[in-house]
Write an enzyme that holds these catalytic residues in place. Structure first.
Site, PDB file in Angstrom:
ATOM      1  N   GLY A  73       0.826  -1.205   0.000  1.00 25.69           N
ATOM      2  CA  GLY A  73       0.000   0.000   0.000  1.00 25.69           C
ATOM      3  C   GLY A  73       0.860   1.254   0.000  1.00 25.69           C
ATOM      4  O   GLY A  73       2.092   1.197   0.033  1.00 25.69           O
ATOM      5  N   PHE A  74       0.190   2.380  -0.003  1.00 25.79           N
ATOM      6  CA  PHE A  74       0.874   3.677  -0.020  1.00 25.79           C
ATOM      7  C   PHE A  74       1.786   3.826   1.203  1.00 25.79           C
ATOM      8  O   PHE A  74       3.014   3.956   1.068  1.00 25.79           O
ATOM      9  CB  PHE A  74      -0.212   4.768  -0.083  1.00 25.79           C
ATOM     10  CG  PHE A  74       0.245   6.159   0.214  1.00 25.79           C
ATOM     11  CD1 PHE A  74       1.366   6.702  -0.396  1.00 25.79           C
ATOM     12  CD2 PHE A  74      -0.482   6.949   1.106  1.00 25.79           C
ATOM     13  CE1 PHE A  74       1.769   8.001  -0.122  1.00 25.79           C
ATOM     14  CE2 PHE A  74      -0.095   8.246   1.382  1.00 25.79           C
ATOM     15  CZ  PHE A  74       1.034   8.768   0.777  1.00 25.79           C
ATOM     16  N   ASN A 104      -2.849  -8.435   0.392  1.00 23.63           N
ATOM     17  CA  ASN A 104      -3.759  -9.220  -0.462  1.00 23.63           C
ATOM     18  C   ASN A 104      -4.093  -8.464  -1.748  1.00 23.63           C
ATOM     19  O   ASN A 104      -4.915  -8.918  -2.539  1.00 23.63           O
ATOM     20  CB  ASN A 104      -5.048  -9.603   0.292  1.00 23.63           C
ATOM     21  CG  ASN A 104      -5.921  -8.399   0.601  1.00 23.63           C
ATOM     22  OD1 ASN A 104      -5.504  -7.266   0.432  1.00 23.63           O
ATOM     23  ND2 ASN A 104      -7.134  -8.654   1.052  1.00 23.63           N
ATOM     24  N   THR A 129      -6.355  -3.172  -2.293  1.00 24.30           N
ATOM     25  CA  THR A 129      -6.097  -1.795  -2.730  1.00 24.30           C
ATOM     26  C   THR A 129      -4.597  -1.510  -2.853  1.00 24.30           C
ATOM     27  O   THR A 129      -4.218  -0.433  -3.292  1.00 24.30           O
ATOM     28  CB  THR A 129      -6.732  -0.768  -1.764  1.00 24.30           C
ATOM     29  OG1 THR A 129      -6.204  -0.975  -0.451  1.00 24.30           O
ATOM     30  CG2 THR A 129      -8.247  -0.909  -1.732  1.00 24.30           C
ATOM     31  N   VAL A 180      -4.679 -10.954   5.705  1.00 23.09           N
ATOM     32  CA  VAL A 180      -4.397 -11.180   7.135  1.00 23.09           C
ATOM     33  C   VAL A 180      -5.677 -11.338   7.954  1.00 23.09           C
ATOM     34  O   VAL A 180      -5.608 -11.586   9.154  1.00 23.09           O
ATOM     35  CB  VAL A 180      -3.496 -10.066   7.725  1.00 23.09           C
ATOM     36  CG1 VAL A 180      -2.147 -10.073   7.033  1.00 23.09           C
ATOM     37  CG2 VAL A 180      -4.151  -8.689   7.668  1.00 23.09           C
ATOM     38  N   SER A 220      -5.411  -2.192   5.261  1.00 27.17           N
ATOM     39  CA  SER A 220      -6.828  -1.776   5.272  1.00 27.17           C
ATOM     40  C   SER A 220      -7.065  -0.858   4.081  1.00 27.17           C
ATOM     41  O   SER A 220      -6.194  -0.057   3.746  1.00 27.17           O
ATOM     42  CB  SER A 220      -7.178  -0.989   6.548  1.00 27.17           C
ATOM     43  OG  SER A 220      -8.534  -0.547   6.488  1.00 27.17           O
ATOM     44  N   ASN A 262      -5.594 -11.320  14.528  1.00 27.52           N
ATOM     45  CA  ASN A 262      -4.615 -12.252  13.945  1.00 27.52           C
ATOM     46  C   ASN A 262      -3.194 -11.687  14.043  1.00 27.52           C
ATOM     47  O   ASN A 262      -2.245 -12.414  14.354  1.00 27.52           O
ATOM     48  CB  ASN A 262      -4.944 -12.520  12.470  1.00 27.52           C
ATOM     49  CG  ASN A 262      -6.162 -13.410  12.296  1.00 27.52           C
ATOM     50  OD1 ASN A 262      -6.622 -14.043  13.249  1.00 27.52           O
ATOM     51  ND2 ASN A 262      -6.688 -13.452  11.079  1.00 27.52           N
ATOM     52  N   TYR A 270     -15.195   2.034   8.431  1.00 25.97           N
ATOM     53  CA  TYR A 270     -13.782   2.352   8.651  1.00 25.97           C
ATOM     54  C   TYR A 270     -13.561   2.872  10.070  1.00 25.97           C
ATOM     55  O   TYR A 270     -12.698   2.382  10.793  1.00 25.97           O
ATOM     56  CB  TYR A 270     -13.330   3.388   7.627  1.00 25.97           C
ATOM     57  CG  TYR A 270     -11.853   3.692   7.657  1.00 25.97           C
ATOM     58  CD1 TYR A 270     -10.909   2.730   7.302  1.00 25.97           C
ATOM     59  CD2 TYR A 270     -11.388   4.953   8.022  1.00 25.97           C
ATOM     60  CE1 TYR A 270      -9.558   3.013   7.322  1.00 25.97           C
ATOM     61  CE2 TYR A 270     -10.033   5.244   8.024  1.00 25.97           C
ATOM     62  CZ  TYR A 270      -9.126   4.276   7.681  1.00 25.97           C
ATOM     63  OH  TYR A 270      -7.775   4.562   7.691  1.00 25.97           O
ATOM     64  N   ARG A 290      -9.143  10.024  -3.060  1.00 28.56           N
ATOM     65  CA  ARG A 290      -8.805  11.017  -2.045  1.00 28.56           C
ATOM     66  C   ARG A 290      -8.554  12.370  -2.703  1.00 28.56           C
ATOM     67  O   ARG A 290      -8.259  12.453  -3.895  1.00 28.56           O
ATOM     68  CB  ARG A 290      -7.605  10.560  -1.228  1.00 28.56           C
ATOM     69  CG  ARG A 290      -8.010   9.460  -0.268  1.00 28.56           C
ATOM     70  CD  ARG A 290      -6.921   9.110   0.681  1.00 28.56           C
ATOM     71  NE  ARG A 290      -6.066   8.076   0.148  1.00 28.56           N
ATOM     72  CZ  ARG A 290      -5.330   7.261   0.895  1.00 28.56           C
ATOM     73  NH1 ARG A 290      -5.364   7.370   2.202  1.00 28.56           N
ATOM     74  NH2 ARG A 290      -4.578   6.346   0.357  1.00 28.56           N
TER      75      ARG A 290
HETATM   76  N1  UDP Z   1     -12.865  15.984  -1.465  1.00 30.28           N
HETATM   77  C1  UDP Z   1     -13.153  16.883  -2.481  1.00 30.28           C
HETATM   78  N2  UDP Z   1     -12.979  16.453  -3.774  1.00 30.28           N
HETATM   79  C2  UDP Z   1     -12.526  15.213  -4.094  1.00 30.28           C
HETATM   80  C3  UDP Z   1     -12.233  14.303  -3.043  1.00 30.28           C
HETATM   81  C4  UDP Z   1     -12.428  14.722  -1.738  1.00 30.28           C
HETATM   82  O1  UDP Z   1     -13.556  18.036  -2.247  1.00 30.28           O
HETATM   83  O2  UDP Z   1     -12.397  14.927  -5.289  1.00 30.28           O
HETATM   84  C5  UDP Z   1     -13.008  16.442  -0.058  1.00 30.28           C
HETATM   85  C6  UDP Z   1     -13.790  15.491   0.834  1.00 30.28           C
HETATM   86  O3  UDP Z   1     -15.167  15.800   0.775  1.00 30.28           O
HETATM   87  C7  UDP Z   1     -13.183  15.785   2.196  1.00 30.28           C
HETATM   88  C8  UDP Z   1     -11.749  16.180   1.877  1.00 30.28           C
HETATM   89  O4  UDP Z   1     -11.720  16.495   0.493  1.00 30.28           O
HETATM   90  O5  UDP Z   1     -13.845  16.849   2.821  1.00 30.28           O
HETATM   91  C9  UDP Z   1     -10.733  15.091   2.153  1.00 30.28           C
HETATM   92  O6  UDP Z   1     -11.172  13.920   1.515  1.00 30.28           O
HETATM   93  P1  UDP Z   1     -10.282  12.605   1.468  1.00 30.28           P
HETATM   94  O7  UDP Z   1     -11.119  11.547   0.854  1.00 30.28           O
HETATM   95  O8  UDP Z   1      -8.969  12.881   0.862  1.00 30.28           O
HETATM   96  O9  UDP Z   1      -9.970  12.258   3.002  1.00 30.28           O
HETATM   97  P2  UDP Z   1     -10.881  12.151   4.329  1.00 30.28           P
HETATM   98  O10 UDP Z   1     -12.262  12.649   4.044  1.00 30.28           O
HETATM   99  O11 UDP Z   1     -10.850  10.713   4.670  1.00 30.28           O
HETATM  100  O12 UDP Z   1     -10.172  13.016   5.284  1.00 30.28           O
END
Ligand code: UDP
Length: 313
Positions: free
Chosen positions: A10-11, A32, A35, A57, A75, A99, A145, A186
């Protein structure tokens, strides 16, 4: 040392693997590939100190030979990923965590849990210290999550208190950098890839919600120090620099030189309105604080995504 790292493809897991190897340790990586991406550890294929095992796992497993540490990073972690794989996410946080702790216990190894700022939910205390108990929906769109990680923390503390397992817990705030999947959903990966492709940047809601973004090298350094520290209680690791999504979009457009427009989309349900780590404890106990400002880290991340986009993602 010889350590097992789950989610090694993963990242974060792959960067953490690099860090242990760089210090001369041996790493057994488990993934696995739900992602994770094999490409993230492809550069280690010929490294005699690294072994990659295709393993879920959440199923029973063991690792042959001695271990000094078990670091549980497996995860799904982006909201679209864990919402697409809700049962897998709940399993890896619950059964998977047990585990991994049982493996650590059998080997006499230290167990390290990758937890998350999502345990604070949509926080009513700002910034968030470790002492804040959070404001989380147990049935909402992020519950698979948030509750999996909260359960994982509870499991870790129970094994520590009742079985004497040596444990550590990090609460990771938003992190970005090379090796994020270009379409993982993200905000940093979305905005950067959209800007590089000349597509509209998808801003959810009015874009006034905030996040605090930590560059991956800073995060890995904090985790490495926490692993080697004596601190049992959960510890925040993140960058307190707080930005609205509109500010992030403007910076991405500036640094990429893109002419993309902003396109507002509906705010996803249960999206936290604000998030910023209180890192008082990490500073005092780990003598750690982030070194890479968002502008610099984004520049490095954009360089990475340029090559990925050129390859046709
Ligand atoms: N977000 C956005 N545009 C996108 C993806 C996410 O404006 O294309 C917003 C999302 O609504 C959130 C923030 O960016 O308020 C961070 O989202 P991310 O999924 O990166 O992380 P998390 O919400 O888990 O902190």
């Amino acid at each position: 040392m010889r350590v097992a790292i789950t989610g090694a493809a993963g990242f974060l897991g792959s960067h953490l693997t690099d860090r242990f190897l760089a210090d001369g340790h041996q790493v057994v990586g488990l993934d696995n590939f739900l992602t994770g991406q094999a490409a993230n550890v492809a550069h280690l294929a010929a490294d005699a100190n690294f072994q990659l095992v295709d393993q879920d796992v959440s199923d029973p497993f063991t690792v042959a030979g001695p271990l000094d540490g078990v670091l549980h990073f497996a995860s799904p972690a982006s909201p679209p990923d864990y919402q697409r794989f809700p049962l897998e996410t709940l399993r890896v946080g619950s059964v998977g965590t047990s585990n991994c702790i049982e493996l650590a216990r059998a080997k006499g190894a230290r167990f390290f849990l990758a937890s998350t700022s999502e345990v604070y939910g949509d926080p009513t205390v700002h910034p968030q210290p470790e002492s804040y108990w959070g404001y989380v929906s147990s049935v909402g769109e992020r519950s698979m999550y948030d509750e999996a990680k909260r359960f994982a923390e509870a499991t870790t503390m129970a094994y520590h208190r009742s079985c004497g397992v040596d444990t550590r817990i990090v609460r990771i705030f938003n992190t970005y950098g090379p090796r994020m999947r270009p379409r993982d959903g993200r905000v940093v990966s979305n905005f950067v890839v959209q800007a590089l492709r000349g597509e509209p940047l998808t801003v959810y809601g009015h874009g006034q919600q905030t996040r605090s973004f930590c560059y991956v090298s800073d995060l890995v350094e904090g985790i490495y120090r926490l692993f080697h520290s004596d601190r049992i209680e959960p510890t925040n690791v993140g960058n307190p620099g707080e930005f609205t999504m509109l500010e992030l979009a403007a910076l991405v457009l500036e640094l990429t030189g893109s002419g993309s427009i902003l396109e507002h989309r509906p705010m996803p349900p249960d999206d936290p309105k604000q998030r910023q780590p209180d890192i008082t404890i990490a500073k005092a106990v780990l003598h750690w604080e982030p070194q890479v400002p968002l502008r610099d880290g984004l520049g490095r991340t954009i360089d990475y995504f340029r090559t990925v986009v050129a390859d046709g993602c």
